[in-house]
Design a protein around this motif. Sequence first.
Motif, PDB file in Angstrom:
ATOM      1  N   PRO A 151       0.818  -1.216   0.000  1.00 39.39           N
ATOM      2  CA  PRO A 151       0.000   0.000   0.000  1.00 39.39           C
ATOM      3  C   PRO A 151       0.856   1.272   0.000  1.00 39.39           C
ATOM      4  O   PRO A 151       0.522   2.243  -0.688  1.00 39.39           O
ATOM      5  N   GLN A 152       1.968   1.284   0.732  1.00 40.64           N
ATOM      6  CA  GLN A 152       2.817   2.480   0.777  1.00 40.64           C
ATOM      7  C   GLN A 152       3.453   2.763  -0.575  1.00 40.64           C
ATOM      8  O   GLN A 152       3.525   3.912  -1.002  1.00 40.64           O
ATOM      9  N   THR A 153       3.889   1.723  -1.270  1.00 34.94           N
ATOM     10  CA  THR A 153       4.511   1.935  -2.585  1.00 34.94           C
ATOM     11  C   THR A 153       3.488   2.450  -3.589  1.00 34.94           C
ATOM     12  O   THR A 153       3.791   3.352  -4.384  1.00 34.94           O
ATOM     13  N   VAL A 154       2.269   1.918  -3.555  1.00 36.40           N
ATOM     14  CA  VAL A 154       1.211   2.428  -4.438  1.00 36.40           C
ATOM     15  C   VAL A 154       0.954   3.896  -4.123  1.00 36.40           C
ATOM     16  O   VAL A 154       0.877   4.740  -5.024  1.00 36.40           O
ATOM     17  N   TYR A 155       0.855   4.208  -2.840  1.00 38.62           N
ATOM     18  CA  TYR A 155       0.619   5.598  -2.434  1.00 38.62           C
ATOM     19  C   TYR A 155       1.759   6.503  -2.923  1.00 38.62           C
ATOM     20  O   TYR A 155       1.516   7.604  -3.420  1.00 38.62           O
ATOM     21  N   ASP A 156       2.987   6.038  -2.788  1.00 40.45           N
ATOM     22  CA  ASP A 156       4.138   6.843  -3.209  1.00 40.45           C
ATOM     23  C   ASP A 156       4.063   7.190  -4.695  1.00 40.45           C
ATOM     24  O   ASP A 156       4.405   8.306  -5.095  1.00 40.45           O
ATOM     25  N   VAL A 157       3.612   6.243  -5.516  1.00 45.05           N
ATOM     26  CA  VAL A 157       3.460   6.527  -6.947  1.00 45.05           C
ATOM     27  C   VAL A 157       2.334   7.549  -7.162  1.00 45.05           C
ATOM     28  O   VAL A 157       2.503   8.513  -7.906  1.00 45.05           O
ATOM     29  N   ALA A 184       3.029  14.966  -2.993  1.00 44.93           N
ATOM     30  CA  ALA A 184       1.890  15.883  -2.889  1.00 44.93           C
ATOM     31  C   ALA A 184       1.271  15.828  -1.494  1.00 44.93           C
ATOM     32  O   ALA A 184       1.219  14.766  -0.867  1.00 44.93           O
ATOM     33  N   THR A 185       0.806  16.983  -1.036  1.00 40.65           N
ATOM     34  CA  THR A 185       0.118  17.082   0.246  1.00 40.65           C
ATOM     35  C   THR A 185      -1.200  17.836   0.041  1.00 40.65           C
ATOM     36  O   THR A 185      -1.388  18.524  -0.977  1.00 40.65           O
ATOM     37  N   VAL A 186      -2.097  17.716   1.012  1.00 41.45           N
ATOM     38  CA  VAL A 186      -3.388  18.392   0.928  1.00 41.45           C
ATOM     39  C   VAL A 186      -3.173  19.892   0.700  1.00 41.45           C
ATOM     40  O   VAL A 186      -2.343  20.514   1.358  1.00 41.45           O
ATOM     41  N   GLY A 187      -3.907  20.417  -0.264  1.00 42.27           N
ATOM     42  CA  GLY A 187      -3.815  21.831  -0.613  1.00 42.27           C
ATOM     43  C   GLY A 187      -2.932  22.106  -1.811  1.00 42.27           C
ATOM     44  O   GLY A 187      -3.032  23.176  -2.412  1.00 42.27           O
ATOM     45  N   ASP A 188      -2.054  21.161  -2.177  1.00 45.72           N
ATOM     46  CA  ASP A 188      -1.215  21.360  -3.363  1.00 45.72           C
ATOM     47  C   ASP A 188      -2.089  21.459  -4.600  1.00 45.72           C
ATOM     48  O   ASP A 188      -3.132  20.798  -4.705  1.00 45.72           O
ATOM     49  N   ASP A 194      -3.472  10.568   2.662  1.00 47.98           N
ATOM     50  CA  ASP A 194      -3.305   9.730   3.844  1.00 47.98           C
ATOM     51  C   ASP A 194      -2.399   8.563   3.446  1.00 47.98           C
ATOM     52  O   ASP A 194      -2.864   7.590   2.833  1.00 47.98           O
ATOM     53  N   PRO A 195      -1.091   8.649   3.744  1.00 47.60           N
ATOM     54  CA  PRO A 195      -0.129   7.652   3.254  1.00 47.60           C
ATOM     55  C   PRO A 195      -0.589   6.208   3.457  1.00 47.60           C
ATOM     56  O   PRO A 195      -1.080   5.840   4.519  1.00 47.60           O
ATOM     57  N   ALA A 196      -0.418   5.441   2.377  1.00 49.48           N
ATOM     58  CA  ALA A 196      -0.724   4.014   2.315  1.00 49.48           C
ATOM     59  C   ALA A 196      -2.214   3.710   2.439  1.00 49.48           C
ATOM     60  O   ALA A 196      -2.602   2.551   2.482  1.00 49.48           O
ATOM     61  N   LYS A 197      -3.079   4.745   2.446  1.00 51.12           N
ATOM     62  CA  LYS A 197      -4.518   4.497   2.620  1.00 51.12           C
ATOM     63  C   LYS A 197      -5.393   5.165   1.567  1.00 51.12           C
ATOM     64  O   LYS A 197      -6.254   4.532   0.990  1.00 51.12           O
ATOM     65  N   ARG A 198      -5.196   6.477   1.362  1.00 52.90           N
ATOM     66  CA  ARG A 198      -6.078   7.161   0.408  1.00 52.90           C
ATOM     67  C   ARG A 198      -5.391   8.394  -0.162  1.00 52.90           C
ATOM     68  O   ARG A 198      -4.548   9.018   0.484  1.00 52.90           O
ATOM     69  N   PHE A 199      -5.823   8.707  -1.391  1.00 47.01           N
ATOM     70  CA  PHE A 199      -5.301   9.869  -2.085  1.00 47.01           C
ATOM     71  C   PHE A 199      -6.439  10.411  -2.937  1.00 47.01           C
ATOM     72  O   PHE A 199      -7.160   9.640  -3.578  1.00 47.01           O
TER      73      PHE A 199
END
Length: 178
Positions: A22-28, A60-64, A87-92
């Motif tokens: 999940p973290q690697t998917v989130y990182d992409v 990317a972070t919220v607000g970007d 939310d790292p490894a959970k939602r984007f």
Amino acid sequence: MSQTTTPPIITFSAGVTTNASPQTVYDVLADLRTHGVWAGEQSPNKKFHLLRIDAPARTATVGDEFSSDGVNSNGTFHDRSTITQADPAKRFGFDTDSILDRKHGKPLRTRFQHRYVIEPSAGGAVVRYTCETWPQNYVPYWLKRGMRPMTRRMVDSMMSKNLRNLTAMAESRTLAAS
């Protein structure tokens, strides 16, 4: 971007399973520049894909905010987006205001809410994508009530292919790290 309070006219969805964490998917996902690869350069649909993305060269972070342009079988689109979930490894997630400059007909302004949910699974992750859609200035023929089921099937299929590109990129990062 204004908050949408009416129900969407249509919701698109897709889901895939991957061997990547999940973290690697989130990182992409959170590296917005990768969207230009897995939903652009590598997109199997040459009639609907990103051509350019202008995004920060960091996670990317919220607000970007970021912008992108792409091709659609009916013209070109120009998007302005804001990150709403990170939310790292959970939602984007991000919200997009888009203008489709149509080959025939007046430009279509549309609001989209893109959401990715990443859940752990045995040996990797399940990635679920939804895209809620609100036309802003008129309802085009492909979003009229009778056309929505066909449009949904077609777009869901395209989104599944792009999600497979996303997860393939995440899997290749996993291999490179090991």
